[in-house]
Design an enzyme around this catalytic site. Sequence first.
Site, PDB file in Angstrom:
ATOM      1  CG  HIS A 200      -1.953  -1.127   1.121  1.00  0.00           C
ATOM      2  ND1 HIS A 200      -3.133  -1.022   0.428  1.00  0.00           N
ATOM      3  CD2 HIS A 200      -1.922  -2.391   1.625  1.00  0.00           C
ATOM      4  CE1 HIS A 200      -3.800  -2.156   0.510  1.00  0.00           C
ATOM      5  NE2 HIS A 200      -3.085  -3.012   1.229  1.00  0.00           N
ATOM      6  CG  ASP A 278      -5.258  -9.918   0.254  1.00  0.00           C
ATOM      7  OD1 ASP A 278      -5.680  -9.842   1.427  1.00  0.00           O
ATOM      8  OD2 ASP A 278      -5.190  -8.925  -0.490  1.00  0.00           O
TER       9      ASP A 278
END
Length: 388
Positions: A200, A278
């Site tokens: 991120h 994920d």
Amino acid sequence: MSDTYILGPARIALGDGSLTHGRIAVERGRIARILSEDGHSDLQPPDGALVAPGLIDVHTNGADEFLFNRDQGNAVEVASRAYARQGATGYLAGIMTAPWESMMHAAAEVSEAANELVEKGDPIGARCLGIHFEGPFLNPKFRRVHRGEWILPATMERAQEMVEACRGALVLVTMAPEADGVDEVARFFYDQGIVCSAGHTAAHYREGMLAIGLGFRTVTHAFNAMPPLDHRDPSILAAFIQESRTTVQLICDGYHVSPPMVDLLYRTLHDRLVLTTDNMPPAGSGYRIEGGVVRAEDGTIAGSALLMDQAVRNLMAYADIPFETAIVSATRSPARLLNLDRELGTIEAGKRADLSVWSDEYQVLATIVGGLPVFGGAHLYWPSKASA
């Protein structure tokens, strides 16, 4: 059943890329030695089966309908059983960005629940190997479904609170290397033996090399939530591909990263590629499975519906490699990333008897944790005295 026996004969994918044929002697939950095919066996897999190390997922948000953030300790047993069905013997419980106190409470509850399962004795499924914090020290420009108001600057006080909340179980932290305060916090985590992962992030190549110098050793969900791998101004991913000390985590579902790019990444990285899921259970009205991924209401990808055994089969197909090669990225490679490779990740004498049993069509038949079957035990049978 006992945790001391001889398993086989079968094809054995050792976890280092090689394949052999033989039997595995298990003693008190550990691998004692690998034997030749001929001889007595106590426990036999079906004809044509393969035995491999148990899979390890370093990035999951929960399983079935349970999220670690929301269901906290209650999600651990559910996830352990669900991962066993995938051939996985270990996973990290992921805590996503949320209000700070909520994150700390979830981490404490998950850690306590994982410890309670260990204290009960015989395993019920895959082991929770620790906590992965995905946030809150992220770049808001690449936050995706992580809400902006919950993203925080990194401080030593917060880093210490994270360690304390996990009660010694903090293993991995995803951070944006360029976020405020991350330099100091990354050095602190590195000294504590906690793995720092870049994710991120808006960082490019130069910032990536600096991050590696600070102790970052892996990158979260390659290509996603970061700038593209541009040929004139490469993203942080280029630094982690180039630097041999690092690994790269890949969601190998064919949607987060297209199959040709998976092939290219594998050709470059080989055993430095780490398969992850994920996995994001579509819990609540705000999420849905669409096009093979889990999406938020606005269409933003929130995570994957991928399972670990499918990730292995996908890598085999996308990179055109055999099972014994693909399995490395789901066994030895994640074990090395987590600094657990002395115990897990390969079939070697002295290591835990954490094993997965697969059919000749690469479907999971059984999962063994600490020498005990936790899934699919009916597929393993005791030979008759005549055949023994």
